[in-house]
Write an enzyme that holds these catalytic residues in place. Structure first.
Site, mmCIF file in Angstrom:
data_model
loop_
_atom_site.group_PDB
_atom_site.id
_atom_site.type_symbol
_atom_site.label_atom_id
_atom_site.label_comp_id
_atom_site.label_asym_id
_atom_site.label_seq_id
_atom_site.Cartn_x
_atom_site.Cartn_y
_atom_site.Cartn_z
ATOM 1 N N GLU A 236 -0.618 -8.920 -2.068
ATOM 2 C CA GLU A 236 -1.216 -9.981 -2.872
ATOM 3 C C GLU A 236 -0.844 -9.752 -4.328
ATOM 4 O O GLU A 236 -0.886 -8.614 -4.802
ATOM 5 C CB GLU A 236 -2.729 -10.008 -2.713
ATOM 6 N N ASP A 255 -11.206 -3.936 3.955
ATOM 7 C CA ASP A 255 -11.069 -5.374 3.767
ATOM 8 C C ASP A 255 -9.902 -5.952 4.558
ATOM 9 O O ASP A 255 -9.992 -7.063 5.094
ATOM 10 C CB ASP A 255 -10.890 -5.676 2.267
ATOM 11 N N HIS A 260 -7.007 -7.513 9.617
ATOM 12 C CA HIS A 260 -5.755 -8.275 9.612
ATOM 13 C C HIS A 260 -4.565 -7.455 10.114
ATOM 14 O O HIS A 260 -3.843 -7.859 11.025
ATOM 15 C CB HIS A 260 -5.436 -8.765 8.195
ATOM 16 N N LYS A 358 -3.277 -5.101 -3.791
ATOM 17 C CA LYS A 358 -3.458 -6.183 -4.763
ATOM 18 C C LYS A 358 -2.641 -5.884 -6.011
ATOM 19 O O LYS A 358 -2.278 -4.744 -6.276
ATOM 20 C CB LYS A 358 -4.936 -6.342 -5.112
#
Length: 505
Positions: A236, A255, A260, A358
């Site tokens: 991301e 997370d 995922h 991130k």
């Protein structure tokens, strides 16, 4: 009697439309509902995939009436709809929109909600069928579920179905996950619980199964005899935004890695199911998750990082600890990478490298199979200096599609072999655009199709992989990396130690 061919459920000429029903959304004023769920409901209605007798019922603290809620829903749907806006579609939908105001611990509010659901049976002919979407913090699940049990809203009968949709994270570790699962299963039957992982609703994730099991081309080389390693990346380019409260308690591993990426690993490594059904697919995925092994040397092959200030797309990006709501000495990871094994006959000895982070250079999710080098090259070393490993890359987002990377001769009078790529892009090959993930998953919930939803055992098997990592990382400080870089140096060293390197998406 001659059967009507248009009644065959396998007929693709007729869309699958659910029975008359209601969708009840708890936390309807939150970001998820506004940005994803309400637009998805409109898009389904616009495509003619919602039943004529359909109702949308919202529940939240806001002191609103039905008209106030209808205005919010209209604005949210129009701002984020995937399909063209048609006022007449929304007008039909708006006539079936209701709102109930109240707190989760307010018995009177839930009594009113149950009564409103009952009224819709006669006024809108929903037949008593309802799906409840828990778009709320996991800490609120017990309160809401107990209220639903008390009022009888969770009870399915022979004449009606009641289903519940649970958003991730499914607990914070294996123990809390089991506790949450037991609570949900005590109120709803196992078949009526839909644990939603929006990544599984993406078209390219589902295409992974079509790519593998509908083609003879790939199956002979989809194993450890030919595959050197597998890299699964979810990157991301954004920071945490306004999610500091959630992220500080969660981190990248809980997370993203736990759900995922492990789900993508399971779909990549699973064996062919006996049939394309929810139970058979889940059975094969569960076998993979239970076969996942952690590296013996976690210090070397499990890395976590935290972004510092840097530059991204020409803009100055602040560090994680400078984000609003983040502690100055926070040890929460924003990057996680680990090497896993899958101890099956097909994959034994093949490393699966998973990474997420991130503030990386670009937003991309992909699965890359990196193949072994040819055992013998009859060319001079100088002829193949720019030849790498063959790769098969499934791009989940963005630019959804598949890339095949292989060696080819460079035009000219000398023999020079260099990597080239063949690309398949969804957007170019098909005239119909892919539905948004929540659009597909909401429709599946209303249809009762659980193919893309993980069950208890899958969730718990995933936590069994993540818990030892979290225990190992506890009390340590994440490795720093600058915003705009592909993670900490330790992640590159993890692959370099075995003569490999990360693929640059």
């Amino acid at each position: 009697m001659i059967p009507n061919p248009l009644r065959d459920p396998r007929d693709r000429r007729l869309p699958r439309v659910p029975e008359p029903c209601a969708l009840v959304v708890f936390g309807i004023t939150g970001d998820l509902a506004r940005k994803k769920l309400l637009p998805a409901v409109y898009d389904l209605a616009n495509r003619g995939l919602l039943p004529t007798n359909f109702a949308l019922l919202g529940f939240a603290r806001r002191d609103w009436g039905d008209q106030d809620f209808a205005e919010l829903a209209r604005e949210a749907a129009r701002n984020a709809a995937r399909t063209p806006w048609r006022e007449e579609v929304w007008e039909r939908l708006a006539g079936s929109v209701r709102f109930v105001q109240g707190a989760f611990d307010d018995d009177n509010a839930f009594d009113e909600l149950a009564a409103a659901l009952g009224d819709l049976e006669s006024s809108h002919g929903i037949g008593g069928n309802a799906a409840f979407y828990l778009s709320i913090p996991p800490a609120m699940f017990p309160v809401v579920l107990k209220q639903m049990e008390r009022t009888g809203m969770a009870e399915s009968t022979r004449d009606r179905w009641r289903r519940v949709v649970v958003e991730k994270p499914f607990g914070t570790d294996l123990a809390s996950s089991r506790e949450l699962n037991e609570l949900v299963d005590s109120v709803f039957s196992a078949d009526d619980v839909f644990r939603i992982d929006h990544y599984l609703g993406k078209e390219t994730v589902q295409n992974l199964m079509a790519l593998r099991f509908a083609n003879e081309l790939f199956e002979p080389v989809w194993n450890g005899h030919h595959v050197d390693s597998v890299q699964i990346t979810m990157a991301e380019d954004v920071g945490i935004g306004g999610r500091a409260g959630f992220y500080e308690k969660t981190g990248a591993a809980r997370d993203v890695l736990q759900n995922h990426l492990l789900q993508l690993l399971a779909l990549t490594a699973m064996e062919e199911p006996v049939e394309f059904s929810a139970d058979e697919i889940r059975t094969e995925k569960l076998k993979v998750l239970r076969a996942v092994s952690l590296p013996e040397d976690l210090r070397r092959f499990a890395v976590r990082g935290q972004y510092e200030q840097g530059w991204l797309a020409g803009q100055r990006a602040k560090g994680y600890r400078q984000e609003d709501g983040v502690a100055e000495d926070s040890a929460t990871e924003t990057y996680a990478a680990v090497r896993l094994g899958v101890e099956t006959r097909r994959w034994a000895g093949v490393p699966f490298y998973l990474r997420t982070g991130k503030r990386l250079p670009r937003r991309v999710t992909e699965i890359a199979l990196v193949f072994k080098r040819a055992p013998h090259l009859p060319f001079a070393d100088t002829d193949t200096e720019e030849l790498g490993n063959n790769q098969l890359v499934v791009r989940v987002q963005p630019d959804e599609g598949v890339t095949l990377k292989f060696g080819s001769k460079v035009p000219g009078s000398v023999m020079e072999v260099r990597d080239v790529s063949m690309d398949f892009l969804y957007g170019e090959q098909f005239t119909e655009t892919s539905p948004e993930a929540y659009e597909r998953l909401l429709l599946d919930v209303l249809l009762g199709d659980a193919t893309l939803f993980p069950r208890n055992a899958e969730v718990e098997a995933s936590w069994a992989v993540i818990d030892p990592l979290e225990e190992f990382w506890a009390g340590s400080t994440p490795e720093p990396y600058r915003a705009g870089e592909w993670g900490p140096r330790a992640a590159d060293e993890m692959l370099a130690a075995e003569g490999r390197r990360w693929r640059r998406p």
